[in-house]
Design an enzyme around this catalytic site. Structure first.
Site, mmCIF file in Angstrom:
data_model
loop_
_atom_site.group_PDB
_atom_site.id
_atom_site.type_symbol
_atom_site.label_atom_id
_atom_site.label_comp_id
_atom_site.label_asym_id
_atom_site.label_seq_id
_atom_site.Cartn_x
_atom_site.Cartn_y
_atom_site.Cartn_z
ATOM 1 N N THR A 94 0.866 -1.178 0.000
ATOM 2 C CA THR A 94 0.000 0.000 0.000
ATOM 3 C C THR A 94 0.899 1.223 0.000
ATOM 4 O O THR A 94 1.463 1.598 1.030
ATOM 5 C CB THR A 94 -0.915 0.005 1.238
ATOM 6 O OG1 THR A 94 -1.637 -1.231 1.295
ATOM 7 C CG2 THR A 94 -1.896 1.172 1.184
ATOM 8 N N LYS A 170 -7.401 -0.297 -2.538
ATOM 9 C CA LYS A 170 -6.800 -0.577 -1.231
ATOM 10 C C LYS A 170 -6.947 0.626 -0.305
ATOM 11 O O LYS A 170 -7.078 0.472 0.917
ATOM 12 C CB LYS A 170 -5.328 -0.945 -1.397
ATOM 13 C CG LYS A 170 -4.646 -1.387 -0.089
ATOM 14 C CD LYS A 170 -5.256 -2.668 0.464
ATOM 15 C CE LYS A 170 -4.684 -3.020 1.837
ATOM 16 N NZ LYS A 170 -3.251 -3.338 1.798
#
Length: 293
Positions: A94, A170
């Site tokens: 991420t 995400k």
């Protein structure tokens, strides 16, 4: 198919171990202890990140943030010069869509396919090939990466045909996760202050409409957040400092107010300021309740 895994941390090592059941896997990490564990799990250790990716068909990259991404690709021991045209880089971290916007042109110039594929699920599920993986990738990159993506995922969702869409999805995921963990900490702290048994309260909550994955998963660790021996670190608190920063930045660019995400972000920042950054993120309960009693 040769797969290189760069970054053998909490997620990278179990993912590499799982992939080693199907593929020839080379691994590298800057920490010698992680490399030793990789060897014990059937992974071929490389002397450097550049050596790991040389000749590899697929490179799976697990980094903490954009700064690490830049360092791995173009820093002192860069992997980009050693990657072959036609190879595929799967970025499971991420890092936000701005990092993708930086990396994609560099990789394209080299002829390397970028698969933006952040994962969710934690170390245990990573070791079992049971991750949620959300992917942004071109048709060609998707096709090349599919065998590896399929082996590491129980739920594989292609959310877009361009890198960056995986990060976008995400980011939405992390908004919910960050809020849920912070809320779980407040709820269990309140249960204790109201004279309830926290373990019993957690069991009751998980049986009703207030249940959530994060309450059940982090709640169990929150029960031990005040023990002399802290719970095993499965996801560091400072990771959510980073992730909630990505959430708020994305929301600001989209001109969307996210007051709950902003409040949760402050909880993680306070935890980091209190010295809890390297502890498991379940320690966020100690932000609102520094002592159990």
């Amino acid at each position: 198919m040769i797969t290189a895994v760069i970054g053998l941390g909490a997620m990278g090592l179990p993912m590499a171990s799982n992939l080693a059941k199907t593929f020839e896997v080379r691994g590298y990490d800057i920490a010698p202890e992680r490399v030793r564990l990789a060897i014990e799990n059937g992974i071929v250790a490389a002397e450097s990140a550049a050596a790991a990716v040389s000749g590899a068909d697929t490179v799976l990259l697990a980094v903490r943030n954009q700064a690490q991404l830049e360092q791995v690709l173009t820093g002192a021991d860069p992997i980009l010069p050693q990657m072959e045209s036609g190879a595929t880089l799967i970025l499971i971290s991420t890092v936000g869509d701005e990092a993708i916007a930086w990396a994609d042109p560099l990789l394209a110039e080299k002829g390397v396919h970028l698969v933006d594929a952040p994962v969710s699920g934690g170390p245990v599920r990573a070791g079992n090939g049971d991750l949620l993986t959300v992917v942004g990738a071109s048709d060609a990159a998707w096709e090349r990466a599919y065998p590896v993506l399929d082996a590491m995922s129980s739920t594989l969702v292609r959310v877009g045909d361009t890198p960056g869409k995986g990060q976008a999805m995400k980011t939405v995921n992390q908004l919910l996760c960050g809020v849920h963990i912070a809320a779980a900490g407040e709820a269990l702290a309140l249960a204790n202050k109201l004279g309830l048994d926290q373990e019993q309260a957690l069991q009751a909550l998980m049986a009703g409409a207030a249940s959530s994955f994060m309450l059940g998963d982090r709640g169990e660790r929150m029960l031990h957040a005040y023990d002399e021996t802290a719970p095993e670190v499965k996801s560091r608190l400072d990771i959510f400092v980073k992730d909630m920063g990505i959430v708020l930045s994305a929301a600001q660019r989209a001109q969307l107010a996210t007051p709950l995400a902003a409040a949760a972000a402050q909880s993680y920042l306070l935890g980091e300021a209190q010295g809890l950054g390297a502890q498991d993120d379940s320690a966020v309960i100690r932000v609102v309740a520094p002592r159990k009693n």
